[in-house]
Design a protein around this motif. Structure first.
Motif, mmCIF file in Angstrom:
data_model
loop_
_atom_site.group_PDB
_atom_site.id
_atom_site.type_symbol
_atom_site.label_atom_id
_atom_site.label_comp_id
_atom_site.label_asym_id
_atom_site.label_seq_id
_atom_site.Cartn_x
_atom_site.Cartn_y
_atom_site.Cartn_z
ATOM 1 N N UNK A 92 59.519 25.891 55.939
ATOM 2 C CA UNK A 92 60.766 26.562 55.573
ATOM 3 C C UNK A 92 61.197 26.257 54.127
ATOM 4 N N UNK A 93 60.719 25.135 53.550
ATOM 5 C CA UNK A 93 61.092 24.805 52.167
ATOM 6 C C UNK A 93 60.278 25.611 51.158
ATOM 7 N N UNK A 94 59.222 26.252 51.619
ATOM 8 C CA UNK A 94 58.297 26.924 50.691
ATOM 9 C C UNK A 94 58.797 28.304 50.277
ATOM 10 N N UNK A 95 58.344 28.751 49.114
ATOM 11 C CA UNK A 95 58.665 30.113 48.669
ATOM 12 C C UNK A 95 57.908 31.106 49.553
ATOM 13 N N UNK A 96 58.324 32.382 49.497
ATOM 14 C CA UNK A 96 57.646 33.393 50.326
ATOM 15 C C UNK A 96 56.159 33.454 50.018
ATOM 16 N N UNK A 97 55.868 33.332 48.707
ATOM 17 C CA UNK A 97 54.460 33.421 48.302
ATOM 18 C C UNK A 97 53.659 32.242 48.892
ATOM 19 N N UNK A 98 54.260 31.046 48.829
ATOM 20 C CA UNK A 98 53.554 29.876 49.368
ATOM 21 C C UNK A 98 53.407 29.982 50.894
ATOM 22 N N UNK A 100 52.982 32.738 52.481
ATOM 23 C CA UNK A 100 51.845 33.659 52.715
ATOM 24 C C UNK A 100 50.514 32.924 52.532
ATOM 25 N N UNK A 101 50.498 32.017 51.527
ATOM 26 C CA UNK A 101 49.265 31.244 51.299
ATOM 27 C C UNK A 101 48.951 30.380 52.523
ATOM 28 N N UNK A 102 50.013 29.784 53.099
ATOM 29 C CA UNK A 102 49.805 28.954 54.297
ATOM 30 C C UNK A 102 49.241 29.824 55.422
ATOM 31 N N UNK A 103 49.837 31.023 55.586
ATOM 32 C CA UNK A 103 49.371 31.913 56.658
ATOM 33 C C UNK A 103 47.893 32.297 56.444
ATOM 34 N N UNK A 104 47.541 32.609 55.194
ATOM 35 C CA UNK A 104 46.142 32.972 54.911
ATOM 36 C C UNK A 104 45.200 31.820 55.248
ATOM 37 N N UNK A 105 45.689 30.599 54.969
ATOM 38 C CA UNK A 105 44.857 29.423 55.249
ATOM 39 C C UNK A 105 44.637 29.272 56.763
ATOM 40 N N UNK A 106 45.718 29.453 57.519
ATOM 41 C CA UNK A 106 45.607 29.360 58.981
ATOM 42 C C UNK A 106 44.587 30.386 59.485
ATOM 43 N N UNK A 107 44.735 31.633 58.991
ATOM 44 C CA UNK A 107 43.841 32.710 59.457
ATOM 45 C C UNK A 107 42.389 32.423 59.067
ATOM 46 N N UNK A 108 42.204 31.879 57.863
ATOM 47 C CA UNK A 108 40.851 31.539 57.409
ATOM 48 C C UNK A 108 40.211 30.498 58.320
ATOM 49 N N UNK A 109 41.034 29.494 58.719
ATOM 50 C CA UNK A 109 40.529 28.414 59.591
ATOM 51 C C UNK A 109 40.060 28.955 60.941
ATOM 52 N N UNK A 110 40.804 29.950 61.458
ATOM 53 C CA UNK A 110 40.422 30.495 62.768
ATOM 54 C C UNK A 110 39.264 31.476 62.602
ATOM 55 N N UNK A 111 39.340 32.285 61.539
ATOM 56 C CA UNK A 111 38.348 33.360 61.379
ATOM 57 C C UNK A 111 36.930 32.827 61.182
ATOM 58 N N UNK A 112 36.825 31.654 60.545
ATOM 59 C CA UNK A 112 35.458 31.162 60.302
ATOM 60 C C UNK A 112 34.744 30.808 61.616
ATOM 61 N N UNK A 113 35.518 30.653 62.693
ATOM 62 C CA UNK A 113 34.907 30.352 63.992
ATOM 63 C C UNK A 113 34.777 31.588 64.877
ATOM 64 N N UNK A 114 35.565 32.622 64.541
ATOM 65 C CA UNK A 114 35.802 33.713 65.503
ATOM 66 C C UNK A 114 34.539 34.278 66.142
ATOM 67 N N UNK A 115 33.537 34.607 65.320
ATOM 68 C CA UNK A 115 32.363 35.296 65.883
ATOM 69 C C UNK A 115 31.564 34.426 66.846
#
Ligand SMILES: NC(=O)C1=CN([C@@H]2O[C@H](COP(=O)(O)OP(=O)(O)OC[C@H]3O[C@@H](n4cnc5c(N)ncnc54)[C@H](OP(=O)(O)O)[C@@H]3O)[C@@H](O)[C@H]2O)[C@@H](O)CC1
Ligand SMILES: Nc1ncnc2c1ncn2[C@@H]1O[C@H](COP(=O)(O)OP(=O)(O)OP(=O)(O)O)[C@@H](O)[C@H]1O
Ligand SMILES: [Mg+2]
Length: 321
Positions: A92-98, A100-115
């Protein structure tokens, strides 16, 4: 229109459960991932993930928040636990842009395993934090892009009920609502109240309205439909209603669905879909295990006692050798 019939769960369990072939390598009996586990709930994702292993999956992962991970790891060294999900309070302390970066990181962590996954279980103990649920809705999009089946349960159903497009017309989605979750789905999608007099027709309409997803409506009898067929599983289970039995069910559906999908490539492909077969097999096995656990533990029966009976219950139906 086909009518409801009691499924022969034992026969389906025998059909979908693979033999223990020494030529098979690790992973071929199923790689499951549970997306769930937050500050409040650590039991639910553990129950789902450990049930998958106890039934016979080879690998079971959990993607949860950072606070939940050490707790879930401490329940069992068998589980592969990824502390990747974030809740609003930690960003909650982060800017909107940051953010989004956190969200992209979360998605990247899951996506690398997905297949690598045969099936996901989305929702046990997920909580309802808005930032976390937004990430999870994107995880669902990634799963669909990779054609990975998913079982939606618990708070995953809260998310999906409010954003039905996330599952609409995805044939590899299975929803496993309890009484509350079903009521909310019916109200939202069919714009009416639950009709117990026409339970089967209403379930069929609901599944059809969501584009043919498979729904397992949990209750005294479990009812299963994909908008075409409706099946029931009414094997005697247990009168104990301790929390967590739905979590066992969601992890079990994931395993049996994965196994049933493997049958598709074989010579004797069953007429029902893997999702329907997976639901029937899981419901039948859970009820058998609950009954066995209740015989031993009576009023003190807990979800962990039922998990301990999964192996014997499956063995009684289809012996390992
Ligand atoms: N040992 C564990 O870790 C276990 C953890 N579990 C996990 O618990 C989560 C909720 O699942 P559940 O089965 O309690 O949901 P359900 O019956 O719809 O709700 C009952 C009542 O509570 C309320 N409510 C619920 N969640 C709320 C929230 N976050 N915030 C506010 N209200 C909430 C709800 O109110 P309503 O939304 O209907 O207004 C209803 O009246 C889910 O993640 C599940 O996996 C279980 O699997 C059991 C074992
Ligand atoms: N009244 C009942 N009689 C017999 N079995 C039931 C009854 N209600 C539920 N069950 C069985 O218990 C299993 C779990 O259903 P339940 O409604 O408890 O799920 P849930 O509320 O999601 O559980 P959880 O506490 O894990 O979230 C179902 O598969 C069903 O077979
Ligand atoms: Mg539940």
């Amino acid at each position: 229109m086909s009518s409801t019939s009691e499924a022969d769960a034992e026969s389906i369990l025998r059909t979908v459960t693979p033999s223990l072939d020494p030529k098979r390598h690790k992973g071929q009996a199923g790689k499951i991932a549970v997306i769930g586990g937050c500050r409040e709930y650590t039991g639910a994702p553990y129950f789902a993930a450990i049930s998958a292993l106890k039934i016979g999956a080879d690998l079971s992962h959990v993607f949860c928040t950072k606070d939940a991970a050490p707790v879930i790891k401490s329940y069992s060294p068998e589980l592969i636990v990824h502390p990747v999900l974030e809740e609003s309070y930690s960003i909650s302390q982060l800017s909107e842009e940051d953010q989004r970066t956190v969200q992209d990181k979360v998605l990247g962590e899951v996506d690398k395993w997905m297949e690598r996954f045969d099936c996901l279980v989305i929702g046990p103990g997920l909580g309802r934090d808005p930032f976390l649920l937004e990430c999870v809705s994107k995880i669902m999009l990634l799963a669909k892009k990779s054609n990975v089946p998913f079982v939606v349960d618990g708070d995953g159903l809260f998310l999906v009920t409010n954003s039905i497009d996330l599952v609409n017309s995805y044939p590899l989605a299975v929803l496993t609502p309890n009484v509350n979750e079903y009521k909310r789905l019916v109200q939202k999608v069919l714009n009416c109240e639950v009709d117990e007099q026409n339970a089967e027709d209403q379930l069929r309409s609901l599944a059809k309205q969501i584009g043919g997803v498979t729904i397992l409506r949990k209750g005294k009898s479990d009812l299963i439909s994909n908008g075409e067929t409706v099946k029931s599983v009414s094997i005697y289970g247990s009168p104990r209603r301790c929390g967590g039995q739905g979590d066992i069910l969601s992890g079990s559906v994931a395993v049996f669905l994965s196994w049933a999908q493997q049958l598709r490539s074989g010579p004797e492909s069953p007429s029902e879909t893997p999702a329907i077969l997976g639901c029937i097999a899981a419901s039948g096995l859970l009820r058998k295990a609950a009954s066995l656990a209740f015989t031993k533990h009576k009023r003190s029966t807990l979800t962990s006692d039922i998990i301990e009976c999964l192996g014997k219950s499956l063995e009684d139906i289809c012996p390992a050798s």
